[in-house]
Motif scaffolding. Structure first.
Motif, PDB file in Angstrom:
ATOM      1  N   LEU A   8      27.851  30.167  -3.455  1.00 56.89           N
ATOM      2  CA  LEU A   8      28.234  29.868  -2.071  1.00 56.89           C
ATOM      3  C   LEU A   8      27.200  28.958  -1.418  1.00 56.89           C
ATOM      4  O   LEU A   8      27.556  27.999  -0.727  1.00 56.89           O
ATOM      5  CB  LEU A   8      28.376  31.165  -1.270  1.00 56.89           C
ATOM      6  N   GLU A   9      25.942  29.255  -1.653  1.00 60.64           N
ATOM      7  CA  GLU A   9      24.878  28.418  -1.090  1.00 60.64           C
ATOM      8  C   GLU A   9      24.941  27.007  -1.678  1.00 60.64           C
ATOM      9  O   GLU A   9      24.767  26.012  -0.967  1.00 60.64           O
ATOM     10  CB  GLU A   9      23.512  29.066  -1.345  1.00 60.64           C
ATOM     11  N   TRP A  10      25.227  26.939  -2.966  1.00 65.13           N
ATOM     12  CA  TRP A  10      25.363  25.637  -3.621  1.00 65.13           C
ATOM     13  C   TRP A  10      26.514  24.860  -2.992  1.00 65.13           C
ATOM     14  O   TRP A  10      26.408  23.653  -2.725  1.00 65.13           O
ATOM     15  CB  TRP A  10      25.607  25.834  -5.130  1.00 65.13           C
ATOM     16  N   ALA A  11      27.610  25.561  -2.708  1.00 66.16           N
ATOM     17  CA  ALA A  11      28.783  24.914  -2.118  1.00 66.16           C
ATOM     18  C   ALA A  11      28.466  24.379  -0.723  1.00 66.16           C
ATOM     19  O   ALA A  11      28.855  23.262  -0.368  1.00 66.16           O
ATOM     20  CB  ALA A  11      29.946  25.905  -2.064  1.00 66.16           C
ATOM     21  N   ILE A  12      27.729  25.168   0.066  1.00 66.82           N
ATOM     22  CA  ILE A  12      27.361  24.737   1.420  1.00 66.82           C
ATOM     23  C   ILE A  12      26.456  23.510   1.341  1.00 66.82           C
ATOM     24  O   ILE A  12      26.635  22.535   2.077  1.00 66.82           O
ATOM     25  CB  ILE A  12      26.675  25.893   2.192  1.00 66.82           C
ATOM     26  N   THR A  14      26.414  21.316  -0.983  1.00 63.34           N
ATOM     27  CA  THR A  14      27.244  20.184  -1.405  1.00 63.34           C
ATOM     28  C   THR A  14      27.973  19.574  -0.216  1.00 63.34           C
ATOM     29  O   THR A  14      28.054  18.351  -0.078  1.00 63.34           O
ATOM     30  CB  THR A  14      28.258  20.648  -2.475  1.00 63.34           C
TER      31      THR A  14
END
Lengths: 109, 109
Positions: A8-12, A14
């Motif tokens: 989720l943090e990676w997605a944010i 991105t």
């Protein structure tokens, strides 16, 4: 802040980086005024980054309508908050499609 | 719809799937009423998925305040739109931190 970021943090991250990529030069942290994404940049983003999700990303008029609806303060550039709302507006309706794809992957595994 | 999704599309999918994960059983596409994320589920999500980004994710009171501010229709569960706004509220302020990390990675490469 140890360890790797979650998915989720990676997605944010991105999403934030994608905004920076199309908003032009990066504002420093003290700089309240960032450039925002221009209409041209917005169309480019739709076409390059969301071409699987949006069927009419290459349609100039559709992109203009989207940015006009989105550009709340009517300055012709979309701010980070406006950008976030755009992505939310896309994510909501397509979430059903995403779920269907997810389910079909499960069945084929 | 051919080819692999872009990084941005992957990120959007991740955000949608994360919502589904904590919102309980998946609603079918025809079902207008989805369960939403409960307060308990929300705290769990903050603690598990955003522990690098939020310093006080394990603080029950902080999580409750966040969900109270967020839960616009006061039904005690957060809808997809409310969830999206939460993530946007987190992404905005931390975008500066993300940019700094990005820059420091560049310098160390």
């Amino acid at each position: 802040m140890g360890g790797d970021p979650s998915e989720l943090e990676w997605a944010i991250q991105t999403l934030v980086k994608n905004y920076d990529k199309y908003a032009g030069k990066r504002g420093c942290c003290c700089c309240k005024r960032r450039r925002g994404i221009s209409k041209k940049g917005f169309r480019k983003m739709l076409s390059h980054e969301l071409n699987h999700m949006l069927t009419d990303t290459k349609n100039k008029h559709a992109a203009d309508k989207l940015i006009c609806d989105l550009d709340e303060n009517q300055d012709g550039r979309i701010s980070f908050n406006e950008y976030w709302n755009l992505i939310g507006g896309i994510a909501g309706p397509i979430s059903c499609l995403i779920r269907q794809q997810e389910e079909s992957v499960k069945f084929t595994k």
